[in-house]
Design a protein around this motif. Structure first.
Motif, PDB file in Angstrom:
ATOM      1  N   LEU A  22       0.839  -1.197   0.000  1.00 52.49           N
ATOM      2  CA  LEU A  22       0.000   0.000   0.000  1.00 52.49           C
ATOM      3  C   LEU A  22       0.871   1.244   0.000  1.00 52.49           C
ATOM      4  O   LEU A  22       1.598   1.501   0.961  1.00 52.49           O
ATOM      5  CB  LEU A  22      -0.908  -0.005   1.241  1.00 52.49           C
ATOM      6  CG  LEU A  22      -1.675   1.273   1.530  1.00 52.49           C
ATOM      7  CD1 LEU A  22      -2.636   1.603   0.398  1.00 52.49           C
ATOM      8  CD2 LEU A  22      -2.409   1.155   2.854  1.00 52.49           C
ATOM      9  N   ASP A  23       0.824   1.986  -1.097  1.00 51.25           N
ATOM     10  CA  ASP A  23       1.476   3.294  -1.165  1.00 51.25           C
ATOM     11  C   ASP A  23       0.452   4.332  -0.738  1.00 51.25           C
ATOM     12  O   ASP A  23      -0.646   4.385  -1.305  1.00 51.25           O
ATOM     13  CB  ASP A  23       1.920   3.626  -2.592  1.00 51.25           C
ATOM     14  CG  ASP A  23       3.170   2.899  -3.027  1.00 51.25           C
ATOM     15  OD1 ASP A  23       3.901   2.407  -2.150  1.00 51.25           O
ATOM     16  OD2 ASP A  23       3.411   2.821  -4.233  1.00 51.25           O
ATOM     17  N   ALA A  24       0.800   5.172   0.215  1.00 50.47           N
ATOM     18  CA  ALA A  24      -0.130   6.196   0.681  1.00 50.47           C
ATOM     19  C   ALA A  24      -0.510   7.173  -0.431  1.00 50.47           C
ATOM     20  O   ALA A  24      -1.547   7.826  -0.360  1.00 50.47           O
ATOM     21  CB  ALA A  24       0.458   6.951   1.870  1.00 50.47           C
ATOM     22  N   ASP A  25       0.295   7.253  -1.479  1.00 46.94           N
ATOM     23  CA  ASP A  25      -0.041   8.171  -2.565  1.00 46.94           C
ATOM     24  C   ASP A  25      -1.177   7.681  -3.451  1.00 46.94           C
ATOM     25  O   ASP A  25      -1.578   8.373  -4.383  1.00 46.94           O
ATOM     26  CB  ASP A  25       1.184   8.568  -3.381  1.00 46.94           C
ATOM     27  CG  ASP A  25       1.876   7.417  -4.065  1.00 46.94           C
ATOM     28  OD1 ASP A  25       1.392   6.280  -3.996  1.00 46.94           O
ATOM     29  OD2 ASP A  25       2.931   7.662  -4.673  1.00 46.94           O
ATOM     30  N   CYS A  26      -1.739   6.499  -3.164  1.00 40.14           N
ATOM     31  CA  CYS A  26      -2.935   6.059  -3.890  1.00 40.14           C
ATOM     32  C   CYS A  26      -4.186   6.763  -3.355  1.00 40.14           C
ATOM     33  O   CYS A  26      -5.247   6.708  -3.959  1.00 40.14           O
ATOM     34  CB  CYS A  26      -3.107   4.551  -3.807  1.00 40.14           C
ATOM     35  SG  CYS A  26      -3.685   3.947  -2.201  1.00 40.14           S
ATOM     36  N   LEU A  27      -4.032   7.440  -2.207  1.00 37.87           N
ATOM     37  CA  LEU A  27      -5.165   8.141  -1.591  1.00 37.87           C
ATOM     38  C   LEU A  27      -5.385   9.502  -2.245  1.00 37.87           C
ATOM     39  O   LEU A  27      -4.464  10.101  -2.796  1.00 37.87           O
ATOM     40  CB  LEU A  27      -4.908   8.318  -0.098  1.00 37.87           C
ATOM     41  CG  LEU A  27      -4.914   7.004   0.678  1.00 37.87           C
ATOM     42  CD1 LEU A  27      -4.199   7.170   1.995  1.00 37.87           C
ATOM     43  CD2 LEU A  27      -6.340   6.521   0.870  1.00 37.87           C
ATOM     44  N   ASN A  46     -12.846   5.407   3.146  1.00 43.20           N
ATOM     45  CA  ASN A  46     -13.739   4.248   3.176  1.00 43.20           C
ATOM     46  C   ASN A  46     -13.437   3.268   2.045  1.00 43.20           C
ATOM     47  O   ASN A  46     -13.604   2.051   2.197  1.00 43.20           O
ATOM     48  CB  ASN A  46     -15.200   4.676   3.155  1.00 43.20           C
ATOM     49  CG  ASN A  46     -15.612   5.387   1.889  1.00 43.20           C
ATOM     50  OD1 ASN A  46     -14.848   6.164   1.317  1.00 43.20           O
ATOM     51  ND2 ASN A  46     -16.822   5.137   1.438  1.00 43.20           N
ATOM     52  N   GLU A  47     -12.963   3.764   0.910  1.00 46.19           N
ATOM     53  CA  GLU A  47     -12.597   2.878  -0.191  1.00 46.19           C
ATOM     54  C   GLU A  47     -11.335   2.077   0.140  1.00 46.19           C
ATOM     55  O   GLU A  47     -11.242   0.889  -0.189  1.00 46.19           O
ATOM     56  CB  GLU A  47     -12.390   3.684  -1.473  1.00 46.19           C
ATOM     57  CG  GLU A  47     -13.673   4.321  -1.977  1.00 46.19           C
ATOM     58  CD  GLU A  47     -13.465   5.306  -3.094  1.00 46.19           C
ATOM     59  OE1 GLU A  47     -14.345   5.381  -3.969  1.00 46.19           O
ATOM     60  OE2 GLU A  47     -12.424   6.016  -3.108  1.00 46.19           O
ATOM     61  N   LEU A  48     -10.395   2.709   0.810  1.00 40.24           N
ATOM     62  CA  LEU A  48      -9.194   1.998   1.252  1.00 40.24           C
ATOM     63  C   LEU A  48      -9.560   0.911   2.250  1.00 40.24           C
ATOM     64  O   LEU A  48      -9.102  -0.231   2.136  1.00 40.24           O
ATOM     65  CB  LEU A  48      -8.182   2.966   1.870  1.00 40.24           C
ATOM     66  CG  LEU A  48      -6.959   2.321   2.522  1.00 40.24           C
ATOM     67  CD1 LEU A  48      -6.141   1.529   1.509  1.00 40.24           C
ATOM     68  CD2 LEU A  48      -6.111   3.371   3.214  1.00 40.24           C
ATOM     69  N   VAL A  49     -10.397   1.254   3.218  1.00 41.12           N
ATOM     70  CA  VAL A  49     -10.824   0.281   4.227  1.00 41.12           C
ATOM     71  C   VAL A  49     -11.512  -0.903   3.554  1.00 41.12           C
ATOM     72  O   VAL A  49     -11.212  -2.064   3.854  1.00 41.12           O
ATOM     73  CB  VAL A  49     -11.737   0.943   5.277  1.00 41.12           C
ATOM     74  CG1 VAL A  49     -12.388  -0.099   6.175  1.00 41.12           C
ATOM     75  CG2 VAL A  49     -10.954   1.947   6.105  1.00 41.12           C
ATOM     76  N   THR A  50     -12.406  -0.632   2.623  1.00 37.21           N
ATOM     77  CA  THR A  50     -13.122  -1.707   1.928  1.00 37.21           C
ATOM     78  C   THR A  50     -12.168  -2.593   1.146  1.00 37.21           C
ATOM     79  O   THR A  50     -12.258  -3.826   1.217  1.00 37.21           O
ATOM     80  CB  THR A  50     -14.201  -1.123   0.988  1.00 37.21           C
ATOM     81  OG1 THR A  50     -15.153  -0.405   1.772  1.00 37.21           O
ATOM     82  CG2 THR A  50     -14.911  -2.212   0.206  1.00 37.21           C
ATOM     83  N   ALA A  51     -11.237  -1.991   0.403  1.00 40.13           N
ATOM     84  CA  ALA A  51     -10.282  -2.780  -0.384  1.00 40.13           C
ATOM     85  C   ALA A  51      -9.438  -3.683   0.513  1.00 40.13           C
ATOM     86  O   ALA A  51      -9.233  -4.868   0.205  1.00 40.13           O
ATOM     87  CB  ALA A  51      -9.384  -1.854  -1.202  1.00 40.13           C
ATOM     88  N   LEU A  52      -8.970  -3.140   1.627  1.00 37.75           N
ATOM     89  CA  LEU A  52      -8.164  -3.952   2.548  1.00 37.75           C
ATOM     90  C   LEU A  52      -8.996  -5.060   3.185  1.00 37.75           C
ATOM     91  O   LEU A  52      -8.527  -6.199   3.311  1.00 37.75           O
ATOM     92  CB  LEU A  52      -7.531  -3.071   3.624  1.00 37.75           C
ATOM     93  CG  LEU A  52      -6.406  -2.160   3.150  1.00 37.75           C
ATOM     94  CD1 LEU A  52      -5.987  -1.199   4.261  1.00 37.75           C
ATOM     95  CD2 LEU A  52      -5.211  -2.979   2.666  1.00 37.75           C
ATOM     96  N   ARG A  53     -10.216  -4.752   3.584  1.00 39.40           N
ATOM     97  CA  ARG A  53     -11.079  -5.776   4.187  1.00 39.40           C
ATOM     98  C   ARG A  53     -11.356  -6.918   3.217  1.00 39.40           C
ATOM     99  O   ARG A  53     -11.340  -8.088   3.597  1.00 39.40           O
ATOM    100  CB  ARG A  53     -12.387  -5.160   4.663  1.00 39.40           C
ATOM    101  CG  ARG A  53     -12.256  -4.390   5.940  1.00 39.40           C
ATOM    102  CD  ARG A  53     -13.582  -3.834   6.379  1.00 39.40           C
ATOM    103  NE  ARG A  53     -13.468  -3.148   7.654  1.00 39.40           N
ATOM    104  CZ  ARG A  53     -14.437  -2.406   8.174  1.00 39.40           C
ATOM    105  NH1 ARG A  53     -15.576  -2.243   7.535  1.00 39.40           N
ATOM    106  NH2 ARG A  53     -14.259  -1.816   9.337  1.00 39.40           N
ATOM    107  N   LEU A  87      -6.336   2.056   8.742  1.00 40.90           N
ATOM    108  CA  LEU A  87      -5.696   0.753   8.951  1.00 40.90           C
ATOM    109  C   LEU A  87      -6.315   0.014  10.125  1.00 40.90           C
ATOM    110  O   LEU A  87      -6.559  -1.196  10.061  1.00 40.90           O
ATOM    111  CB  LEU A  87      -4.192   0.926   9.143  1.00 40.90           C
ATOM    112  CG  LEU A  87      -3.442   1.391   7.900  1.00 40.90           C
ATOM    113  CD1 LEU A  87      -2.014   1.790   8.262  1.00 40.90           C
ATOM    114  CD2 LEU A  87      -3.453   0.324   6.819  1.00 40.90           C
ATOM    115  N   VAL A  88      -6.598   0.735  11.206  1.00 40.87           N
ATOM    116  CA  VAL A  88      -7.250   0.111  12.359  1.00 40.87           C
ATOM    117  C   VAL A  88      -8.627  -0.412  11.960  1.00 40.87           C
ATOM    118  O   VAL A  88      -9.013  -1.525  12.316  1.00 40.87           O
ATOM    119  CB  VAL A  88      -7.356   1.105  13.542  1.00 40.87           C
ATOM    120  CG1 VAL A  88      -8.299   0.597  14.615  1.00 40.87           C
ATOM    121  CG2 VAL A  88      -5.971   1.362  14.122  1.00 40.87           C
TER     122      VAL A  88
END
Length: 96
Positions: A22-27, A46-53, A87-88
Motif C-alpha cells: 500500500l502506497d499512501a499516494d494512492c489516496l 472508506n474505499e481503502l478500508v473496503t479494499a483492505l477488508r 488501517l485500524v
C-alpha cells in the motif's frame, strides 16, 4: 460483476497467497498531502478500508507493507491519523 471477478481472483484455489503493498499516494490528494506524488481523484478512506477488508477476507493475504507516507509533509498530523484510523478499521477485525 467487475468487483466479484476481482475477489474471485484473490480467492482462487491455485493461489497460495499474496502480499499487500500500500502506497499512501494512492489516496486522494485532499486526504493525503503527505506524499511526494499527490493524486487527485485517488481513493477515499472508506474505499481503502473496503479494499483492505476484501483482500484480508480472502484468507490468502500473507503480509502488508505501507509506504510513501512522509510525516514532514503532514504539518498537523491529520493525514497520518487518517491513515492510521483507516488501517485500524480495516485490520482491527482481521486479527486472529
Amino acid at each position: 460483476m467487475r468487483r466479484a471477478k476481482r475477489v474471485d481472483h484473490l480467492t482462487r484455489e491455485e493461489l497460495d497467497g499474496f502480499f499487500i503493498h500500500l502506497d499512501a499516494d494512492c489516496l486522494d490528494d485532499g486526504l493525503m498531502p503527505a506524499v511526494d506524488f499527490r493524486v487527485p481523484g485517488g481513493l477515499l478512506w472508506n474505499e481503502l478500508v473496503t479494499a483492505l477488508r476484501v483482500a484480508l477476507a480472502s484468507g490468502k493475504a500473507a503480509g502488508l507493507e505501507i509506504t510513501i507516507y512522509n510525516p514532514r509533509l503532514d504539518e498537523d498530523g491529520s493525514a497520518g491519523r487518517g491513515l492510521a484510523d483507516a488501517l485500524v478499521a480495516a485490520l482491527g477485525t482481521a486479527a486472529p
